[in-house]
Design a protein around this motif. Structure first.
Motif, mmCIF file in Angstrom:
data_model
loop_
_atom_site.group_PDB
_atom_site.id
_atom_site.type_symbol
_atom_site.label_atom_id
_atom_site.label_comp_id
_atom_site.label_asym_id
_atom_site.label_seq_id
_atom_site.Cartn_x
_atom_site.Cartn_y
_atom_site.Cartn_z
ATOM 1 N N ALA A 1 16.461 -42.446 48.760
ATOM 2 C CA ALA A 1 17.229 -43.477 48.041
ATOM 3 C C ALA A 1 18.458 -42.865 47.361
ATOM 4 C CB ALA A 1 16.342 -44.171 47.013
ATOM 5 N N THR B 1 27.823 -36.916 51.081
ATOM 6 C CA THR B 1 26.969 -36.973 49.893
ATOM 7 C C THR B 1 27.140 -35.704 49.071
ATOM 8 O OG1 THR B 1 25.050 -35.935 50.975
ATOM 9 C CG2 THR B 1 25.262 -38.339 51.167
ATOM 10 N N TYR C 1 25.898 -41.915 49.697
ATOM 11 C CA TYR C 1 26.716 -42.394 50.809
ATOM 12 C C TYR C 1 27.433 -43.696 50.443
ATOM 13 C CZ TYR C 1 25.558 -39.433 54.920
ATOM 14 O OH TYR C 1 25.452 -38.423 55.846
ATOM 15 N N GLU C 2 26.720 -44.607 49.816
ATOM 16 C CA GLU C 2 27.316 -45.894 49.455
ATOM 17 C C GLU C 2 28.506 -45.712 48.520
ATOM 18 O OE1 GLU C 2 23.297 -48.673 49.868
ATOM 19 O OE2 GLU C 2 23.841 -47.809 47.928
ATOM 20 N N ARG D 1 16.605 -44.640 58.873
ATOM 21 C CA ARG D 1 16.654 -45.521 57.694
ATOM 22 C C ARG D 1 17.998 -45.410 56.984
ATOM 23 N NH1 ARG D 1 13.131 -44.955 52.003
ATOM 24 N NH2 ARG D 1 14.876 -45.626 50.678
ATOM 25 N N VAL D 2 18.417 -44.189 56.694
ATOM 26 C CA VAL D 2 19.658 -43.991 55.934
ATOM 27 C C VAL D 2 20.858 -44.499 56.709
ATOM 28 C CG1 VAL D 2 21.233 -42.262 54.974
ATOM 29 C CG2 VAL D 2 18.764 -42.063 54.581
ATOM 30 N N TYR D 3 20.992 -44.085 57.958
ATOM 31 C CA TYR D 3 22.164 -44.504 58.732
ATOM 32 C C TYR D 3 22.144 -46.006 58.985
ATOM 33 C CZ TYR D 3 24.003 -39.816 59.509
ATOM 34 O OH TYR D 3 24.570 -38.582 59.328
ATOM 35 N N ARG E 1 20.947 -48.295 57.019
ATOM 36 C CA ARG E 1 21.345 -48.979 55.787
ATOM 37 C C ARG E 1 22.856 -48.903 55.582
ATOM 38 N NH1 ARG E 1 19.242 -50.616 50.811
ATOM 39 N NH2 ARG E 1 20.662 -50.350 49.058
ATOM 40 N N ILE E 2 23.432 -47.704 55.737
ATOM 41 C CA ILE E 2 24.863 -47.538 55.478
ATOM 42 C C ILE E 2 25.690 -48.283 56.519
ATOM 43 C CG2 ILE E 2 26.737 -45.882 55.201
ATOM 44 C CD1 ILE E 2 24.488 -45.895 53.005
ATOM 45 N N GLU F 1 21.070 -42.413 50.042
ATOM 46 C CA GLU F 1 21.692 -43.693 50.380
ATOM 47 C C GLU F 1 22.720 -44.102 49.318
ATOM 48 O OE1 GLU F 1 17.989 -45.775 52.823
ATOM 49 O OE2 GLU F 1 18.120 -46.016 50.641
#
Length: 389
Positions: free
Chosen positions: A132, A120, A138-139, A172-174, A176-177, A135
């Motif tokens: 957010a 990031t 990372y996306e 949450r972040v990991y 989602r990715i 996220e």
């Protein structure tokens, strides 16, 4: 035979040192198979670029990509755009994208194995940054690498470390990715000795066992999307403990540049693969040692690896994040690049005493391919410090 040099000691005294014979590593043409071994590869600076070296250093693309071909020729895989390439420490995301695209294409041309760092780092940490935002950052990077056909190494995030309130934000972040990736990724847990901005990662300040529990929860919840995890904590006991707790099929990639020989060799309960910055500097020795390990020749494996440890511990001494200077200095000494200039002027991050001791330790480990050439290349570096024959 190389002539003697005057080298500095701490305290300001000089001593005479004569390099020994060239190292002779014989690496079979066939690949080693018992371990996967990534070398995190460095980038070569363009010394003739008319640009501010602190903020706008340019990459010498020919030399940078040639070094990756050198690593592939030895059977090593390349971990691209990682901290060894000064990622987030001189190399920004825009130039990282160029590097990733070029290296994936080169890997494809020779059948070389490659994985690339997604982080990031284009998102500057600050009070307005949200989970957010992390996220989305990372996306973007994961999407770029997978769009180029590359495997992802999911790097630790400074922005996440700065804005996360606790372990649940990391989960949450990991989650989602990992739920979005096209193929299994390598997670990357980098200790604060490598990057102080990552202190307290996984939402657990000053407690590595609690942090490990959080990381393992993330892996277990997404095991089908995790190829493995690289941990760089410089703590062999913690790595072995975590290795034994990983779900079946999830690999441990050691990032321990102090204890890698024993961790790669393993024990009766398993072993670590490798994703190491030091393999950039000791590539021929590492490749031959891994062939010996394949053959079950532990005596040869240990006799090759053991002399490299003193060199690695020297290169990665505190402040650990300055290790990149030693990695590039080794490439310079061994003729892989014609100069000792680095992105962001990082060649100045280590003292002349440190570099002189690196020269000696590399020589004693047989890692100077041509000691006479290396000695000649030491001379201008010594002269800049006022040391002349």
């Amino acid at each position: 035979m190389a002539k003697s040099l005057l080298l500095p000691r701490a305290g300001g005294t000089l001593y005479e040192y004569t390099p020994g014979k060239a190292g002779s590593f014989s690496v079979p043409a066939k690949p080693f198979t018992g371990r996967i071994a990534f070398s995190a590869a460095h980038v070569v600076c363009d010394p003739f670029a008319d640009a501010d070296p602190l903020h706008h250093s340019q990459i010498d693309w020919n030399s940078t990509l040639a070094y990756r071909h050198h690593l592939w020729s030895l059977g090593l895989a390349v971990a691209e755009a990682m901290d060894t390439a000064q990622r987030g420490m001189g190399l920004d995301w825009n130039r990282s994208k160029e590097l990733i695209r070029a290296s994936i294409a080169e890997a494809r041309s020779v059948g070389g194995k490659i994985a690339c760092g997604a982080g990031t780092d284009h998102l500057f940490p600050g009070p307005s940054v949200t989970i957010a935002d992390v996220e989305a950052a990372y996306e973007e990077q994961v999407g770029f690498i997978e769009g180029e056909g590359g495997q992802v190494i999911l790097m630790a995030s400074r922005a996440l470390a700065a804005c996360a309130k606790g372990p649940e934000d990391y989960e949450r972040v990991y989650g989602r990715i990992l739920g979005q990736v096209k193929q299994p990724v390598i997670l990357h847990w980098l200790g604060d000795m490598f990057d102080p901005a990552l202190a307290g990662y996984w939402g657990c300040k000053n407690d590595l066992d609690e942090a490990m529990d959080v990381c393992l929860r993330v892996i277990r919840a997404n095991a089908d999307k995790v190829d493995g995890i690289k941990i760089s904590l410089l703590d062999a006991g913690k790595e072995i403990k975590m290795r034994r707790l990983l779900p079946e099929g999830v690999k441990m990639y050691t990032g321990d540049d102090f204890n890698y020989p024993e961790l790669i060799k393993g024990d009766e309960q398993g072993y670590s693969h490798a994703l190491l910055g030091i393999f950039d500097a000791i590539a021929p020795a590492a490749a031959q040692a891994l062939h010996a390990l394949d053959a079950g020749d532990l005596v040869s494996y240990e006799s090759i690896m053991e002399p490299t440890v003193a060199l690695s511990r020297h290169i990665f001494q505190k402040p650990t994040y300055a290790y990149k200077t030693g990695i590039v200095f080794m490439a310079y000494l061994n003729g892989h690049q014609p100069h000792f200039r680095m992105i962001g002027g990082a060649e100045g991050s280590r003292s002349i005493v440190h570099l002189a001791q690196l020269f000696v330790l590399a020589d004693k480990a047989g890692l100077l391919a041509d000691p006479e050439l290396a000695a000649e290349r030491m001379k201008p570096v010594l002269a800049l410090a006022g040391i002349r024959p």
